[in-house]
Design an enzyme around this catalytic site. Structure first.
Site, mmCIF file in Angstrom:
data_model
loop_
_atom_site.group_PDB
_atom_site.id
_atom_site.type_symbol
_atom_site.label_atom_id
_atom_site.label_comp_id
_atom_site.label_asym_id
_atom_site.label_seq_id
_atom_site.Cartn_x
_atom_site.Cartn_y
_atom_site.Cartn_z
ATOM 1 N N GLU A 1 -31.762 -28.901 5.271
ATOM 2 C CA GLU A 1 -31.191 -29.067 3.936
ATOM 3 C C GLU A 1 -29.871 -29.839 3.983
ATOM 4 O OE1 GLU A 1 -31.428 -26.125 1.028
ATOM 5 O OE2 GLU A 1 -33.512 -25.664 1.474
ATOM 6 N N ARG B 1 -21.730 -34.201 -11.888
ATOM 7 C CA ARG B 1 -20.646 -33.425 -11.298
ATOM 8 C C ARG B 1 -19.497 -33.196 -12.284
ATOM 9 N NH1 ARG B 1 -21.130 -32.838 -5.787
ATOM 10 N NH2 ARG B 1 -22.724 -34.132 -4.765
ATOM 11 N N TRP C 1 -16.175 -22.963 3.119
ATOM 12 C CA TRP C 1 -16.078 -23.180 4.562
ATOM 13 C C TRP C 1 -17.470 -23.496 5.077
ATOM 14 C CZ3 TRP C 1 -14.731 -18.993 8.786
ATOM 15 C CH2 TRP C 1 -14.570 -19.637 10.023
ATOM 16 N N ARG C 2 -17.679 -24.756 5.455
ATOM 17 C CA ARG C 2 -18.963 -25.204 5.977
ATOM 18 C C ARG C 2 -18.998 -24.921 7.481
ATOM 19 N NH1 ARG C 2 -22.235 -29.099 3.529
ATOM 20 N NH2 ARG C 2 -23.227 -29.087 5.575
ATOM 21 N N GLN D 1 -19.568 -36.695 -3.878
ATOM 22 C CA GLN D 1 -18.425 -35.857 -4.243
ATOM 23 C C GLN D 1 -17.232 -36.721 -4.652
ATOM 24 O OE1 GLN D 1 -17.593 -33.089 -1.070
ATOM 25 N NE2 GLN D 1 -19.341 -31.788 -1.587
ATOM 26 N N ARG E 1 -25.190 -24.651 6.362
ATOM 27 C CA ARG E 1 -26.257 -25.492 5.839
ATOM 28 C C ARG E 1 -27.149 -25.924 6.996
ATOM 29 N NH1 ARG E 1 -26.997 -24.462 1.983
ATOM 30 N NH2 ARG E 1 -25.293 -25.244 0.713
ATOM 31 N N HIS F 1 -31.625 -27.643 -1.515
ATOM 32 C CA HIS F 1 -31.179 -29.034 -1.512
ATOM 33 C C HIS F 1 -32.343 -29.957 -1.180
ATOM 34 C CE1 HIS F 1 -27.594 -26.624 -0.935
ATOM 35 N NE2 HIS F 1 -26.872 -27.650 -1.346
ATOM 36 N N LYS G 1 -28.263 -22.145 -7.194
ATOM 37 C CA LYS G 1 -27.754 -23.503 -6.995
ATOM 38 C C LYS G 1 -28.871 -24.441 -6.551
ATOM 39 C CE LYS G 1 -24.799 -26.280 -3.973
ATOM 40 N NZ LYS G 1 -24.009 -26.304 -2.724
#
Length: 251
Positions: free
Chosen positions: A86, A212, A47-48, A235, A82, A143, A170
């Site tokens: 980033e 990916r 969930w962004r 993506q 986010r 990122h 990450k």
């Protein structure tokens, strides 16, 4: 590599698991995206909340979390704000960022929380401690949307996340050449051999798409796919990604 369990999901063994982002701006959009995503049964949903227009309203954020819980059931939920620095959607100063993440942890909005590495280290450690007290997994992240750092720098960043208490480390970087993609993959391999926590790594954009789908070979435990809307460049659509992971499986 040690494994980490988030609800019924185990990261760090076998093929990379797949997460899908929710990027809705309203409760209605969030619920609609969640319904569509849930039908596809991803391993994890991210969930962004930086996309959510009411993210700073604690009660509305809780209402959104309750809706998602009902729709997603036992699917692991990662909550991510986010920052713009980033690649995120909303500007928020450090005080606001730490306050929001603390509320997400205290209210147990998700099963795992993304915590950006490059903020005040003392406050990062406090949030890691609070998350672990609440049995919430910390995915610490970094990122770079401009370039790919050196192999050694990537390994050092991932190592520093583990040193700060991350359950999972990450990093996502932008390649400017095919050599940059190789740098990310080599750094992933060496970091996976060195560190005791699962890693999530990716080279973004079309040039980096191979990263990916190659996590099982090089040591990345989770990859991100799109169903309704991508949250980062490169993506791959979920159905295609699943088939590619199946084709490349080692066991």
């Amino acid at each position: 590599m040690k494994t980490v369990q988030i609800k019924n999901l185990v990261l760090g063994s076998g093929r990379p698991k797949v997460a899908v982002p929710i990027t809705g701006k309203s409760l209605e959009e969030i619920a609609e995206q969640a319904q569509t995503i849930a039908q596809q049964k991803p391993d994890m949903v991210e969930w962004r909340i930086d996309f959510f227009k009411d993210v700073m309203d604690k009660l509305i954020l809780q209402a959104g979390a309750q809706k998602l819980r009902k729709i997603l059931g036992e699917t692991a939920l990662l909550v991510t704000f986010r920052t713009q620095a980033e690649g995120g959607e909303l500007a928020l100063d450090d005080d606001g960022y730490f306050k929001l993440i603390h509320e997400v942890i205290q209210e147990k909005i998700g099963d795992a929380v993304d915590l950006e590495r490059y903020h005040d280290e003392g406050k990062i450690k406090e949030l890691v401690g609070a998350a672990h007290e609440n049995e919430i997994i910390i995915i610490m992240s970094n990122h770079d949307f401009e370039k790919t750092p050196s192999k050694q720098e990537i390994i050092e960043r991932l190592s520093s996340m583990v040193a700060l208490g991350a359950d999972i480390a990450k990093i996502a970087v932008m390649p400017n050449s095919n050599g940059d993609v190789l740098t990310l993959l080599q750094a992933t391999k060496e970091a996976a051999e060195k560190l005791s926590k699962p890693l999530i790594t990716m080279s973004m954009g079309n040039l980096g798409k191979v990263s990916r789908i190659s996590g099982e070979v090089f040591g990345s435990a989770l990859t991100f796919a799109s169903v309704t809307q991508a949250s980062a460049p490169g993506q791959i659509e979920l159905a295609h990604l699943r088939q590619e992971l199946e084709d490349l499986k080692l066991s």
